[in-house]
Design a protein around this motif. Structure first.
Motif, PDB file in Angstrom:
ATOM      1  N   GLY A  53       0.819  -1.197   0.000  1.00  0.00           N
ATOM      2  CA  GLY A  53       0.000   0.000   0.000  1.00  0.00           C
ATOM      3  C   GLY A  53       0.862   1.261   0.000  1.00  0.00           C
ATOM      4  N   GLY A  54       0.199   2.399  -0.178  1.00  0.00           N
ATOM      5  CA  GLY A  54       0.925   3.655  -0.178  1.00  0.00           C
ATOM      6  C   GLY A  54       0.095   4.774  -0.747  1.00  0.00           C
ATOM      7  N   THR A  76      -3.674  -2.942   4.661  1.00  0.00           N
ATOM      8  CA  THR A  76      -2.664  -2.004   4.178  1.00  0.00           C
ATOM      9  C   THR A  76      -3.378  -0.799   3.585  1.00  0.00           C
ATOM     10  N   GLN A  77      -2.892   0.385   3.904  1.00  0.00           N
ATOM     11  CA  GLN A  77      -3.566   1.631   3.494  1.00  0.00           C
ATOM     12  C   GLN A  77      -3.207   1.979   2.046  1.00  0.00           C
ATOM     13  N   VAL A  78      -4.224   2.270   1.292  1.00  0.00           N
ATOM     14  CA  VAL A  78      -4.050   2.802  -0.066  1.00  0.00           C
ATOM     15  C   VAL A  78      -4.699   4.176  -0.105  1.00  0.00           C
ATOM     16  N   CYS A  91      -6.683  -8.632   2.838  1.00  0.00           N
ATOM     17  CA  CYS A  91      -6.858  -9.905   2.163  1.00  0.00           C
ATOM     18  C   CYS A  91      -7.483 -10.900   3.137  1.00  0.00           C
ATOM     19  N   ALA A  92      -8.158 -11.872   2.580  1.00  0.00           N
ATOM     20  CA  ALA A  92      -8.885 -12.842   3.376  1.00  0.00           C
ATOM     21  C   ALA A  92      -8.754 -14.215   2.736  1.00  0.00           C
ATOM     22  N   GLN A 152     -12.012  -1.097   3.062  1.00  0.00           N
ATOM     23  CA  GLN A 152     -12.896  -0.332   3.934  1.00  0.00           C
ATOM     24  C   GLN A 152     -12.390   1.091   4.037  1.00  0.00           C
ATOM     25  N   ALA A 153     -13.248   1.999   3.634  1.00  0.00           N
ATOM     26  CA  ALA A 153     -12.957   3.419   3.734  1.00  0.00           C
ATOM     27  C   ALA A 153     -13.537   3.946   5.041  1.00  0.00           C
ATOM     28  N   PRO A 154     -13.018   5.069   5.557  1.00  0.00           N
ATOM     29  CA  PRO A 154     -13.534   5.621   6.817  1.00  0.00           C
ATOM     30  C   PRO A 154     -15.032   5.870   6.751  1.00  0.00           C
TER      31      PRO A 154
END
Length: 124
Positions: free
Chosen positions: A9-10, A118-120, A96-97, A39-41
């Motif tokens: 992510g990044g 991981t944040q994107v 991931c799951a 998932q977004a805020p």
């Protein structure tokens, strides 16, 4: 059991690309169907893509179809999410799951094993 660790992510500008990786522990990785969710805020976790245990079947959310590609390398115990033409609305934590015997690939309740995420972030 399987343990999952995401990476890749990044921060990227709109139109750019990222490749997420999810490394799995355990010797039975090839038995697991794998999924990517995000998932977004303030929003619910949503399905992004999934791949069958063999890699022979893939599934995508309509919002990412044609831009994202899921793949897996069972020899490396890793699943990938190639993300192209990124948009600001793709900004989220990506998870991931894994699960054996998934019937509904797009339903997060089908999966028992999850990574930490991981944040994107896609800037406009």
């Amino acid at each position: 059991q399987v343990q999952l660790v995401e990476s890749g992510g990044g921060l990227v500008q709109a139109g750019g690309s990222l490749r997420l990786s999810c490394a799995a522990s355990g010797r039975t990785f090839s038995s697991y169907a794998m999924g990517w969710f995000r998932q977004a805020p303030g929003k619910e976790r949503e399905f992004v893509a999934a791949i069958s245990w063999s890699g022979g079947s893939t599934y995508y959310a309509d919002s990412v179809k044609g831009r994202f590609t899921i793949s897996r390398d069972n020899a490396k115990n890793t699943v990938y999410l190639q993300m192209n033409s990124l948009k600001p609305e793709d900004t989220a934590v990506y998870y991931c799951a894994a699960e054996v015997g998934v019937s509904y690939y797009s339903d997060y309740r089908s999966y028992d094993y999850w990574g930490q995420g991981t944040q994107v972030t896609v800037s406009s």
